[in-house]
Enzyme design. Structure first.
Site, PDB file in Angstrom:
ATOM      1  N   CYS B  87       0.907  -1.245   0.035  1.00 37.50           N
ATOM      2  CA  CYS B  87      -0.163   0.013  -0.017  1.00 37.50           C
ATOM      3  C   CYS B  87       0.800   1.398  -0.036  1.00 37.50           C
ATOM      4  O   CYS B  87       1.538   1.434  -0.892  1.00 37.50           O
ATOM      5  CB  CYS B  87      -0.827  -0.182   1.222  1.00 37.50           C
ATOM      6  SG  CYS B  87      -2.337   0.792   1.109  1.00 37.50           S
ATOM      7  N   HIS B 204      -3.257  -5.691   1.695  1.00 35.77           N
ATOM      8  CA  HIS B 204      -2.753  -5.837   2.901  1.00 35.77           C
ATOM      9  C   HIS B 204      -2.433  -7.630   2.978  1.00 35.77           C
ATOM     10  O   HIS B 204      -3.228  -8.090   3.860  1.00 35.77           O
ATOM     11  CB  HIS B 204      -3.231  -5.317   3.742  1.00 35.77           C
ATOM     12  CG  HIS B 204      -3.112  -3.777   3.480  1.00 35.77           C
ATOM     13  ND1 HIS B 204      -2.251  -2.922   4.240  1.00 35.77           N
ATOM     14  CD2 HIS B 204      -3.639  -3.057   2.786  1.00 35.77           C
ATOM     15  CE1 HIS B 204      -2.530  -1.742   3.936  1.00 35.77           C
ATOM     16  NE2 HIS B 204      -3.277  -1.558   3.163  1.00 35.77           N
ATOM     17  N   GLU B 206      -0.562  -8.647   5.170  1.00 37.47           N
ATOM     18  CA  GLU B 206      -0.235  -8.537   6.668  1.00 37.47           C
ATOM     19  C   GLU B 206      -1.555  -8.802   7.687  1.00 37.47           C
ATOM     20  O   GLU B 206      -1.596  -9.151   8.752  1.00 37.47           O
ATOM     21  CB  GLU B 206       0.841  -7.562   6.949  1.00 37.47           C
ATOM     22  CG  GLU B 206      -0.130  -6.080   7.288  1.00 37.47           C
ATOM     23  CD  GLU B 206      -0.241  -5.613   6.078  1.00 37.47           C
ATOM     24  OE1 GLU B 206      -0.219  -6.019   4.898  1.00 37.47           O
ATOM     25  OE2 GLU B 206      -0.649  -4.238   6.092  1.00 37.47           O
TER      26      GLU B 206
END
Lengths: 96, 233
Positions: B87, B204, B206
């Protein structure tokens, strides 16, 4: 000597400008239906302290090219650096 | 021995903790890195996390690219070390010239925060080494400036050179306008450099490693990274 440069950052031709389109779409509600294009850019004022105009201009160009604009999506234009005084008090001091 | 993965914090980064948590959860050792650090403390790989570095002032990532730590990241990338920009991290890598193209405002102007599907297009990066090309991963996106753009010659080069890493798609892997959340050129969600060691992606991973919280499409990236990365001596 303080030199003031104006940097204008514009989106490259042909690149989609969603912000410009949003502004364009809002204009009919103001009563304007003859606006064909809106593109939104940036205006940056750079004040550099330098006695060397050529050097200051080169510095302004580098700042504009490397930071103020992203060359992938933007064009950038730098105007000449007009000398500028801090205040009339400073002018008094310089003249003394 | 655990792989050491540096996670960089810039002023305004906010997904650094989740990136570190994902590394730890998936079996690696996160190494916190500060934007002023002169080196990556011998880490095997580096992640530039999501967030709003420098408030997205001027342009997303425009100021972060000049942070002192970027010199170490550049060196690490030049030596073939794995670098992942997520991002805002992707935006920073593009601004720094470590990845081609740029990220601009979403076509619809709205900030989008939802789960999407992406199709992995290549297994030639350290982050997709254990992924099958064509495999579909479910991951969240949350961004206002995620529209990937590049001029036609660059886009052709990316496609021909296998530098497109992820594409927005439907749950079955089909690609189309209806699955593209932000208008990205060629529905591109992530790209890599020519050498394949630097990857940038808008979704994302994560935030997608914990089944208790949501989809787990991010696990494959961390599995790939943690098994593909050679441990530094």
């Amino acid at each position: 000597m303080r030199r003031a440069f104006t940097v204008v950052v514009s989106l490259k031709e042909g690149l989609l400008d969603p912000q410009g389109k949003a502004v364009l779409d809002a204009l009919p509600t103001m009563g304007w239906d003859n606006v064909e294009e809106v593109r939104v850019g940036k205006h940056v004022r750079l004040v550099i302290d330098s006695d060397d105009l050529e050097g200051a201009r080169a510095q302004a160009e580098e700042i504009a090219r490397r930071l103020l604009a992203n060359p992938v999506i933007e064009d950038v234009h730098v105007t000449d650096g007009a000398p500028e005084s801090r205040s009339s008090a400073d002018d008094e001091e310089e003249r003394a | 021995m655990k792989r050491r993965i540096a996670v960089v914090t810039f002023p305004g980064s906010n997904d650094d903790r989740d990136a570190a948590r994902a590394v730890r959860r998936m079996g690696g050792e996160p190494v916190p890195a500060w934007h002023r650090d002169p080196d990556l403390r011998g880490a095997d790989a580096v992640i530039l996390p999501g967030g709003f570095s420098y408030g997205d002032y001027l342009r997303c990532g425009a100021i972060a690219r000049f942070a002192p730590v970027m010199d170490a990241i550049r060196e690490h990338a030049a030596a073939g070390g794995p670098v992942l920009g997520v991002c805002n991290g992707f935006q920073i890598l593009c601004e720094a010239g470590l990845l081609p193209g740029a990220l601009i405002r979403n076509r619809g102007l709205a900030f989008i925060c939802r789960r999407v599907h992406v199709r992995a297009e290549t297994a030639r990066t350290p982050f997709t080494a254990s992924v099958e090309p064509g495999e579909v991963l479910e991951v969240p996106i949350k961004h206002g400036e995620g529209q990937f753009v590049a001029d036609e010659p660059t886009l052709a080069r990316l496609e021909d050179g296998g530098q497109v890493v992820f594409r927005y798609c439907g749950p079955d892997g089909r690609v189309g306008e209806e699955f593209n959340p932000n208008g990205a050129a060629h529905h591109i969600a992530g790209v890599c450099n020519e050498a394949g060691n630097v990857v940038g992606m808008m979704p994302h991973p994560e935030h997608a490693v914990d089944p208790d919280v949501g989809p787990t499409g991010g696990q494959a990236l961390f599995e790939s990274l943690l098994s593909a990365v050679p441990v530094t001596a």
